[in-house]
Each structure stands twice: as structure tokens, then as C-alpha cells.
Design an enzyme around this catalytic site. Structure first.
Site, PDB file in Angstrom:
ATOM      1  N   PRO A   1       0.803  -1.221   0.000  1.00 43.42           N
ATOM      2  CG  PRO A   1      -0.567  -1.448   1.832  1.00 43.42           C
ATOM      3  CD  PRO A   1       0.721  -1.934   1.252  1.00 43.42           C
ATOM      4  CD  GLU A   2       3.856   2.958  -3.794  1.00 40.46           C
ATOM      5  OE1 GLU A   2       3.926   4.099  -4.274  1.00 40.46           O
ATOM      6  OE2 GLU A   2       4.410   1.982  -4.303  1.00 40.46           O
TER       7      GLU A   2
ATOM      8  CG  HIS B   1      -0.928 -14.326   7.653  1.00 40.00           C
ATOM      9  ND1 HIS B   1       0.278 -14.682   8.246  1.00 40.00           N
ATOM     10  CD2 HIS B   1      -1.056 -15.143   6.580  1.00 40.00           C
ATOM     11  CE1 HIS B   1       0.849 -15.646   7.539  1.00 40.00           C
ATOM     12  NE2 HIS B   1       0.059 -15.944   6.526  1.00 40.00           N
TER      13      HIS B   1
ATOM     14  NE  ARG C   1       6.302  -9.477   2.751  1.00 40.93           N
ATOM     15  CZ  ARG C   1       6.894  -8.974   1.689  1.00 40.93           C
ATOM     16  NH1 ARG C   1       7.760  -8.021   1.826  1.00 40.93           N
ATOM     17  NH2 ARG C   1       6.619  -9.423   0.500  1.00 40.93           N
TER      18      ARG C   1
END
Length: 274
Positions: free
Chosen positions: A2-3, A91, A110
Site C-alpha cells: 500500500p502506497e 495472519h 509480514r
DNA sequence: GAGCGGCCCTGGGCGC
DNA sequence: TGCGCCCAGGGCCGCT
């Protein structure tokens, strides 16, 4: 990953799903995501209502009755809203249960994402301490200030654009696209850019990020919006992930190098080192 | 102070 | 098939 456009798309999605909901309880399975005091985080959130959703750069802001929850998705953070039963997912790290039975789940493969809880009056100081630059809009992103900052720096232009101090919101994908459109080699030192090149980088930053917001962001690998839908901006990428393919402008082969530890894509003919 | 590189973290891809 | 290595990258931190 995501930007700004992806975070904005998530913000818009959540706005439709969770505004006005009252937090009943929390379940935090991976506490390292919470960067402010964990006990305080767990004690203060229940009872608060989601008043509005905001965004600053790549930071997602949940404006609550009394506090602001600041969430950074980093590489692979995602939010999913479940009106009823919540499926067990590997996750899923933070569960925000609402009084109406719905649950907002933060997932992050992550575990790079972060959450902070602040008083609203400390928000400005928070972003100031991070030296976060202006939003990439005509109103906020001042060309003269940008030009003057570049003149003082020997940093490679790509690394400089990525550090969020000049302008907020660019990440590794869009910075490659901006520099390709501006015909500037990513390794060029900031102070080597001409006034015309600086203006192009400035204008293309606003253009590319604006266009990407319109397209709902880019889906590279795993990003989806709050509804689990893909963005379509990747269809407009000209260099990112296109190493070995022909440049759409001149036909030269797009190259990939490592710059400051980041994969960097560019056209060796359109974006000369000089 | 500026610039750079390591680190966090996991899954996927690849070579052996 | 299974193992080990490398790569992906945003932002923080420590080193030069």
C-alpha cells in the site's frame, strides 16, 4: 504494497462500512503491532465510536470519540470487515469487535504494520516528529519549497522521494512511475535536477498519485481494498515490474537495478544519467 | 547533519 | 520431494 492511493482506497471503503459503530472489545493476537502503551490501547478503545476516517500520507486515521487511532499498513497490512461470524485466518492479528456484532480485522502477513493511539491534539506533533512532507496536491505541495530542498541534497532523487519528507505518499512503485514520466534517472542526485525536471517530477507526483486514487490503487501481489477487491492502476504502470520489456515511449528495454536496497525500474534511454 | 545500510518479517520462487 | 537461500520493501535506527 500500500502506497497513498491504496491507503486512500482502504479509507474510502472503511468509511462505508464502520462509521458510527461503537467498539465493544479488542482481541490483539500480535501485540508488537501496537506501538503506544498496550494496556492503555486495550483499556481506552472500548466504548469509543468511529466518528470519521482520515488519511495523512500513507497513514490511515480512525477518528474516535476521544482519540485517534493511527494505522500504517506498511507492506501487506489489510482490513476486513465481517458483519457476523469471523473466519479463522492465519495472519489476522487485531480484532476490533463492535457492539452491533460486526468485527474489523487487521491482517498482515509480514507483521510490519503499526498502530498508535493518540489524543487528537497530539496528531500534528506526531507527524511533525516524523518529518512527514505535504500531501501530493496542488494546494499543499509547493514547487518552490520542493525545488529548494532538492538543491540542498546530494541524495539520489529516488531515495529522496521515498523518504516522505519532500512529499508524503510515494512508495517504491509510484516513485518509479513518476521518474519515468518525468524522464529523470532514479540515481541522479537531487541537486543535479534542472528547474524543468524538478517541475516535471513535482507535477507527475500529483498526476500519478491522483490517477492511482481514481483507479482504486494498484494490485501487485496481494493488495486488495476493504471489500477484498483489486485496484486497476497496475494496468497503467509503464516501468514497475516491467524489466526486460520494451519502453512504451522509445522501445528500449526497461532495466532493473538496486538503489538504496530497493528494486528500481527505469528506461535507460528516456531516463539518461547525464 | 547527511547519507547509507541493516533490520524487522514471511511467503514465494528458484536452484540443487 | 525437501532443503536452503534470496528477494520483496516502509520506516526506524545506528554507524560513518
Amino acid at each position: 504494497m500500500p502506497e497513498l492511493p491504496e491507503v486512500e482506497t482502504v479509507r474510502r471503503g472503511l468509511e462505508k462500512l464502520i462509521l458510527g459503530k461503537k467498539i465493544a472489545s479488542l482481541d490483539i493476537r500480535y501485540p508488537k503491532i501496537i506501538k503506544t502503551d498496550l494496556d492503555q490501547f486495550q483499556k481506552e478503545l472500548p466504548g469509543q465510536v468511529i466518528v470519521s476516517m482520515g488519511r495523512r500520507g500513507k497513514y490511515l486515521l480512525f477518528y474516535l470519540t476521544e482519540k485517534v487511532l493511527i494505522s500504517h499498513l506498511r507492506m501487506e497490512g489489510k482490513y476486513f470487515y465481517y458483519p457476523g461470524q469471523v473466519p479463522e485466518r492465519k495472519h489476522a492479528h487485531v480484532f476490533i469487535h463492535f457492539e452491533d456484532g460486526g468485527t474489523l480485522v487487521y491482517e498482515d502477513v509480514r507483521k510490519f504494520g503499526t498502530m498508535d493511539l493518540l489524543a487528537p491534539e497530539l496528531l500534528e506533533a506526531y507527524f511533525l516528529s516524523k518529518k512527514l512532507g505535504p500531501e501530493p496536491t496542488e494546494q499543499d505541495f509547493d514547487l518552490e519549497i520542493f525545488m529548494s530542498a532538492l538543491k540542498k541534497s546530494k541524495k539520489p532523487i529516488k531515495s529522496h522521494l521515498l523518504d516522505q519528507t519532500l512529499v508524503a505518499g510515494l512508495g517504491n512503485i509510484y516513485v518509479d512511475e513518476v521518474l519515468w514520466r518525468a524522464k529523470v534517472h532514479p540515481s541522479r542526485t537531487s541537486n543535479s535536477l534542472t528547474a524543468q525536471e524538478t517541475r516535471k517530477v513535482h507535477d507527475q507526483t500529483i498526476e500519478v498519485l491522483g490517477q492511482a486514487v481514481e483507479k482504486g490503487g494498484s494490485t501487485i501481489r496481494t493488495y486488495t481494498n476493504a471489500f477484498g477487491e483489486d485496484g486497476t492502476m497496475q494496468e497503467f504502470h509503464q516501468v514497475y515490474d516491467k524489466a526486460g520489456q520494451a519502453c512504451s515511449r522509445c522501445g528500449s528495454i526497461i532495466e532493473k537495478i538496486q538503489l538504496s536496497g530497493r528494486g528500481t525500474h527505469f528506461c535507460p534511454k528516456c531516463q539518461r544519467r547525464k
